[in-house]
Design a protein around this motif. Structure first.
Motif, PDB file in Angstrom:
ATOM      1  N   ASP A 129       0.811  -1.215   0.000  1.00 54.01           N
ATOM      2  CA  ASP A 129       0.000   0.000   0.000  1.00 54.01           C
ATOM      3  C   ASP A 129       0.848   1.271   0.000  1.00 54.01           C
ATOM      4  O   ASP A 129       0.340   2.369   0.139  1.00 54.01           O
ATOM      5  N   ASP A 168       4.648   5.186  -4.801  1.00 55.14           N
ATOM      6  CA  ASP A 168       5.886   4.968  -5.547  1.00 55.14           C
ATOM      7  C   ASP A 168       6.999   5.798  -4.925  1.00 55.14           C
ATOM      8  O   ASP A 168       7.269   6.902  -5.364  1.00 55.14           O
ATOM      9  N   THR A 185       8.693   4.279 -12.293  1.00 64.14           N
ATOM     10  CA  THR A 185       7.984   3.050 -11.968  1.00 64.14           C
ATOM     11  C   THR A 185       7.503   2.414 -13.269  1.00 64.14           C
ATOM     12  O   THR A 185       6.973   3.105 -14.148  1.00 64.14           O
ATOM     13  N   PRO A 238       6.178  -1.726  -9.544  1.00 66.70           N
ATOM     14  CA  PRO A 238       5.225  -1.017  -8.686  1.00 66.70           C
ATOM     15  C   PRO A 238       4.859  -1.841  -7.442  1.00 66.70           C
ATOM     16  O   PRO A 238       4.752  -3.058  -7.535  1.00 66.70           O
ATOM     17  N   PRO A 239       4.679  -1.173  -6.304  1.00 62.71           N
ATOM     18  CA  PRO A 239       4.304  -1.893  -5.086  1.00 62.71           C
ATOM     19  C   PRO A 239       2.984  -2.644  -5.280  1.00 62.71           C
ATOM     20  O   PRO A 239       2.060  -2.118  -5.883  1.00 62.71           O
TER      21      PRO A 239
END
Lengths: 279, 182
Positions: free
Chosen positions: B36, B39, B55, B71-72
């Motif tokens: 959550d 970036d 990203t 990307p997370p």
């Protein structure tokens, strides 16, 4: 034998597997992105214990009873309740006020997997006073996923871990108001299930499913190549009422889709679009 | 292709700051962060290196002279036409993005033209990916576990895949500059 040679064999096996699935059962995965598809097929080889993709294809061709398991393995990423809370907060802020003006609201969630996001949406609709007038059509390619979604039973931990995301999505109650836990499982409150219809639908081969005011298709098109992504976007545009909304996953990229022109962007960060009115 | 986990941001900064900007390769990074988070890594690395760092976006072509960060919350993969794709399939080694997922797809796409670098970290992610990179003819560089903030991840990869070079960070940077120039 070189490493490169071994890879070529696998690429051939993937092609043959995809072709067998299509010709024997009508499921068409040719336009799925190969890197993820190959990973999923490798996982099936491990689950089925067949050793090679070629032998998995053999099993698939001759044992139709294993098909649901294969489709499930090729299609289900398990989601989370209130994944990307910002997207849900955005629906609440930018979409729900527009839905209030309709006496009857249709929402289509395409690619609902096991239903986590459908129930998340149902919770927010309830809190906004919109649920009573809403019908949610939740579709997926996988019958296994749909029956799990319709049962509404999840690991208790999944729901406990979602409380923070629920609050960040703008939830106004307590998430635990919406499910009942018994041992390590939780069942979604039947009140939330009343207006949800689960149905099989394949974005590759099927057409317009319903006339919708809002379509959600989150993190599904990321698995599709550009032509298939474009087909799905076009079908969503055809399914929406005038100025209806389309909500995609936060990281999706529509820049290669000509059908994108039919939409205007409402919120780029959450990939929320609105159908342009036709003059 | 660089993967890092616990203690990774500092190590990645060191590498990116030391990489010459004129080498004709693309750099792709995975670092384990919470799903959550925003970036944060790409602006951080963009500031601390001569490379443009962004990203990674799905469907975009990988360009030499650029560095990309996964990307997370998503697995980052590389298609054979050398474009990025993303997935939200289940976590691998408790991680999404997973280093294994990136490395394995990159090995399929790049074969011998791939250098995998595995740095500090607290789980075994990246070991299977390194194995596949080497099987496809690519090169494996692993941070010396004694030099790593957390030795578990480089050690796991050494045990499973072995390395073409296992060395402290400065030597890895020098090797990358040398290899990618020729």
């Amino acid at each position: 034998m070189t490493g490169e040679g071994a890879e070529d064999i696998e690429a051939i096996e993937v092609d043959l597997f995809v072709e067998a699935l299509r010709r024997r059962y009508g499921y068409d995965f040719r336009q799925y992105n190969r890197a993820s598809l190959t990973r999923r097929i490798r996982n099936l080889v491990t689950t089925f214990g067949t050793g090679t993709i070629g032998q998995l294809t053999d099993t698939l061709l001759h044992d139709a009873a294993r098909l649901p398991e294969v489709i499930s393995g090729l299609s289900v990423p398990v989601s989370e309740f209130f994944r990307d809370p910002a997207s849900f907060a955005c629906l609440r802020r930018d979409v729900f006020p527009a839905l209030v003006s309709y006496p009857q609201v249709n929402i289509w969630q395409a690619g609902c997997a096991r239903g986590e996001e459908v129930y998340s949406l149902a919770i927010l609709l309830t809190e906004a006073g919109l649920y009573e007038r809403t019908r949610i059509y939740a579709t997926d390619i996988s019958p296994d996923s749909l029956s799990r979604a319709a049962a509404g039973i999840f690991p208790a931990r999944d729901l406990r871990d979602s409380a923070e995301r629920y609050r960040n999505a703008g939830g106004t109650h307590s998430l635990s108001d919406y499910y009942h836990s018994r041992y390590e499982f939780s069942k979604i409150d039947t009140q939330l299930m009343r207006n949800i219809t689960f149905a099989e639908h394949n974005l590759v081969t099927d057409g317009v499913f319903c006339e919708a005011h809002l379509i959600l298709c989150r993190n599904v098109l990321i698995y599709f190549t550009n032509p298939l992504q474009n087909r799905a976007i076009g079908m969503f545009a055809d399914s929406l009422v005038r100025t209806g909304f389309l909500c995609l996953g936060a990281r999706e990229n529509l820049e290669f889709s000509p059908e994108r022109q039919r939409f205007q962007i409402v919120n780029a960060a959450t990939q929320l679009y609105r159908l342009k009115p036709i003059y | 292709m660089i993967g890092a986990s616990a203690g990774g941001p500092a190590a990645l900064q060191t590498i990116m700051a030391g990489l010459h900007a004129d080498i004709h390769v693309a750099v792709i990074l995975v670092v384990h962060v919470r799903a959550d988070t925003e970036d944060l890594m790409s602006p951080l690395l963009d500031r601390s290196s001569k490379w443009p760092v962004t990203t990674a976006r799905e469907r975009t072509r990988i360009e030499p002279g650029h560095a990309y960060v996964a990307p997370p919350g998503y697995h980052l993969l590389i298609e054979r036409d050398r474009r990025f794709s993303l997935s939200v399939d289940k976590r691998i080694s408790f991680s999404r993005p997973s280093i294994d997922v990136l490395f394995e797809s990159a090995a399929d796409a790049y074969g011998a033209n791939l250098v995998g670098v595995l740095l500090t970290g607290a789980n075994a992610d990246g070991a299977a990916g390194m194995k596949r990179i080497r099987e496809a003819g690519g090169t494996a560089l692993i941070q010396d576990p004694a030099d790593a903030a957390v030795p578990i991840m480089p050690q796991a990869a050494l045990d499973m895949a072995g390395a073409d070079l296992c060395a402290p960070l400065p030597e890895l940077v020098a090797a990358l500059n040398r290899m990618c120039r020729t």
